[in-house]
Every structure is written in C-alpha cells, then in structure tokens.
Write an enzyme that holds these catalytic residues in place. Structure first.
Site, PDB file in Angstrom:
ATOM      1  CB  SER A 135      -0.880   0.177   1.183  1.00  0.00           C
ATOM      2  OG  SER A 135      -0.447   0.067   2.361  1.00  0.00           O
ATOM      3  CG  ASP A 179       5.232   0.959   6.319  1.00  0.00           C
ATOM      4  OD1 ASP A 179       5.902   0.397   6.730  1.00  0.00           O
ATOM      5  OD2 ASP A 179       3.915   0.456   6.366  1.00  0.00           O
TER       6      ASP A 179
END
Ligand code: GLA
Length: 394
Positions: A135, A179
């Site tokens: 994602s 991330d």
C-alpha cells in the site's frame, strides 16, 4: 532518477493502459520494504531501520483533460472512475485499494493546487501480498507519477508525506511514517535509519556478502491488523500521557529511558507499562543493530532481531502462534543469524538473516515443521535491497 524496467510487469502495465485508456502513458516504479528492526516505533517517534526492496509497484499514468480519475490494476477487470472534483476528505470503502491513489491525489491537490484528472494502471511484483508495504508503494508510486506529470518537483520526503497523509487521514489506518519513507527514500545497497520524530534520516551501507534477507510468509491473513494496530497506537498515547501525569515529561514515548519507567513506579502499570517497555528497549536495540551493521558484526545484529521478536511477542503482543513458530524454527537452523516478525505483525511475514547460500536449506526445514503444525505451506523468498521511486524508460 530514472532507469530501465527490471520486470515484465512494467511493460504489461504500459500495454494494458494503452489498450484500456487509448493513450500513451509514462511509467513509474516505487519499491516495497522490509523493516530490519524498530518494530512499532515510528508512531511513537522512535528510530526504525527498513530497507527498500528491488520489487514493488509499477504505475502507467497520464493526465486527462475531462476532469475524470480512472484507476485500474492488471490484477482485476474493473476500473474505478470518479470525478476529480468529487474526491473528498475520507475514503469510500467501495473503492477498495483505489483509495490509496485517491488519498494521495487529495493531498497532492491540497499541496500544489493541481486538480486535473488522470488515468493510472497499476501492477506489482512483490512476491508476497501482506507485510511488504504494497500500500505504501502504491501511494509513493502515485505521488511520484503525479509529481512528474505536473512537473511539480517535490522532494522525496514530501512524496512520502503525501502517502502518509493518504493512509492516516484518507484511509484511516493510524500508521507511522516508516513505510512511505522507506519506499520514497530507498537507496540501492543501503538500509534507511529513519528518526521518526525529527523526520531525518541516514543511509546505512549493507554488505551484500554478509547476509541474505529471507522473507518467511506465514500465509496467515491479517484480518485483525487494522483493529489491533490502531489499539496499539492508542495504548502508546495513553502510556505517554501516564508518564507525563507522573511528572516525567518527554516529547514522545520513544524518548523515555528505562530509568524513567522505573521512576514512574506504579503510576505506569499493566498493559501500558509493557507497551512502553517494548518501545524503550526496542530503541536501544535499533541503536545496537546499527552499530553492529556498521561494524560488520552480523552475529550481534542477528541477536538484536531475536530480542526484538521476543519483545514484540511478550510486551507488545503483536505476534501470533504462526509468527512465533516460523521465526523459532528459522532460528534453530544452521546459517541463521536471527529472525523476527516484520511489519505490523498479527500475521503476515517474518524475516530471517541467513548466510548467503543457506536460504534453500532453511526454507525446507522451516516449511516441514510449519506445515506439520498448521496444515498450510508457508512461502519463502530471498529479497534484495533496491533503490527508491523512479521513472522507467523503454
Ligand atoms: C505497519 C505500519 C508502519 C509501522 C509498522 C510496525 O507497517 O504501516 O507505520 O508502524 O506497521 O513497525
């Protein structure tokens, strides 16, 4: 930065874009990541040590003049279509994964004032679906594409922040910055030491001859990840509040020391004490792991990973039987320096640092034990560090 496509997925995304949207796209890539150490520290302001992978998300993209946004993926037939002017502040759950690019657009428009429509065709080559930040890679690929198509020349950390805002404010997962920063700031042959509170970073060189990173996929789906994840974020905020109420005032939870926790006595108890203890001890382990990496001491680095796993399992409680088993049986194999869960936990993947060339034997031995216990075959893959987002030229 630009380069030649390294995967057939890039060309496939480009061809499918031309077929479905009848236009010539430009093609971009953003990497997935594994986190070597620094578990659940980013949203507590701590230090983390992820590395960008040489696999990730490809996106073929072009602007449109009709004010429409069209989002599609090689892996499904449907195209999500919305008016650019209709993209609001929160996701529509019916849009599924397309909420990630829509959330990035929402924040890109806010930052740059550019609001034209666009079409994008996504494709991935991350071998494992959960735990490698697909994602975040979708978000950073979208931000990279919008930035290039509009010529807005945003800095890499700004691209990362667009993704972070998409995820936390538009999609609603209260993750930290790790991330998106790992994807946006990746550098080939390096891990990223990211100081999450100050949002500053250093690249730490990796010696390719020292160890391989073997990803251990439990294949346990992470259906509870969202609930359990946001609960940990709340618990860390509550632990910080309790410490401040006890008169020990530091700007973020990862800034506290073991002595602080001791001083707090029974004003920090039970679950909150254990969560804070994980954060404080994990910070020490990240420091030790970076020192070990710089000294070329893989044995010590591996021990840090083992201790990190124990702490995430016992104090932070984000492991599960499958992750405990897969990392424990990896640890028992010759040629393994250390192993831990990576990413959010609750299922998904672990990693083991293995002597180069030992991965196949480790995988065989771990698979046999794991399958006998859980009745499902785990998956394994040696993954290599790669560089950050870029345009691909054919
Ligand atoms: C997920 C989140 C990250 C981080 C990790 C745990 O991957 O997206 O922000 O909190 O879990 O370290």
């Amino acid at each position: 930065m630009s380069g030649a496509p390294s995967s057939p997925r890039a060309g496939q995304a480009r061809a499918e874009f031309a077929r479905r949207f009848s236009a010539e796209p430009r093609v971009f890539f953003a990497p997935g990541r594994v986190n070597l150490i620094g578990a659940h520290l980013d949203y507590s302001g701590g230090d983390v040590l992820p590395l960008a992978l040489d696999r990730g998300i490809y996106v073929a993209a072009a602007l449109r003049t009709d004010g429409r946004i069209l989002l599609a993926s090689l892996d499904e037939d449907r195209t999500v279509e919305v008016a650019a002017s209709a993209v609001g502040t929160r996701q529509d759950p019916a849009h599924g994964w397309a909420s990630y690019p829509l959330g990035v657009f929402r924040w890109f428009r806010e930052l740059t004032g550019r609001d034209s429509g666009f079409a994008m065709m996504f494709a991935g080559d991350l071998p494992i679906a959960s735990g490698l930040s697909s994602s975040a890679a979708i978000e950073v690929a979208t931000a990279t594409a919008l930035d290039a198509l509009h010529g807005t020349a945003l800095a890499k950390d700004e691209l990362a922040l667009l993704g972070y805002r998409a995820e936390t404010e538009y999609v609603g997962l209260k993750c930290g910055i790790m991330d998106q920063f790992a994807s946006a700031l990746g550098r080939a042959g390096h891990a990223l030491l990211l100081h999450c509170h100050s949002r500053t970073w250093e690249h730490v060189p990796l010696d390719p001859a020292a160890f391989d990173v073997l990803v251990l996929d439990t294949r346990k789906p992470r259906t509870l990840a969202t609930t359990g994840f946001n609960e940990r974020v709340r618990e860390c905020a509550a632990a910080h509040a309790a410490l401040r109420a006890a008169g020990i005032d530091r700007p973020y939870l990862a800034a506290y020391t073991a002595e602080d926790l001791q001083r707090a006595g029974d004003r920090l108890q039970g679950v909150l004490r254990r969560r804070a203890r994980h954060v404080v001890t994990e910070m020490q382990r990240v420091g030790e792991a970076v020192a070990a990496l710089r000294a070329g001491d893989v044995v010590r680095l591996g021990r840090c990973l083992d201790a990190s796993h124990r702490s995430t399992a016992e104090d932070y409680e984000v492991s599960c039987a499958e992750l405990d088993e897969i990392t424990a049986s990896a640890r028992a194999c010759p040629g393994v320096f250390g192993a831990r869960l990576t990413g959010a936990g609750f299922g998904g993947c672990g990693i083991a640092l293995v002597t180069p060339g030992a991965a196949d034997a480790v995988a065989d031995s771990v698979a046999a034990r794991y399958e006998a216990r859980f009745g499902i075959a785990p998956r394994f893959e040696v993954l290599h560090p790669g560089s950050g987002p870029r345009e691909l030229h054919f």
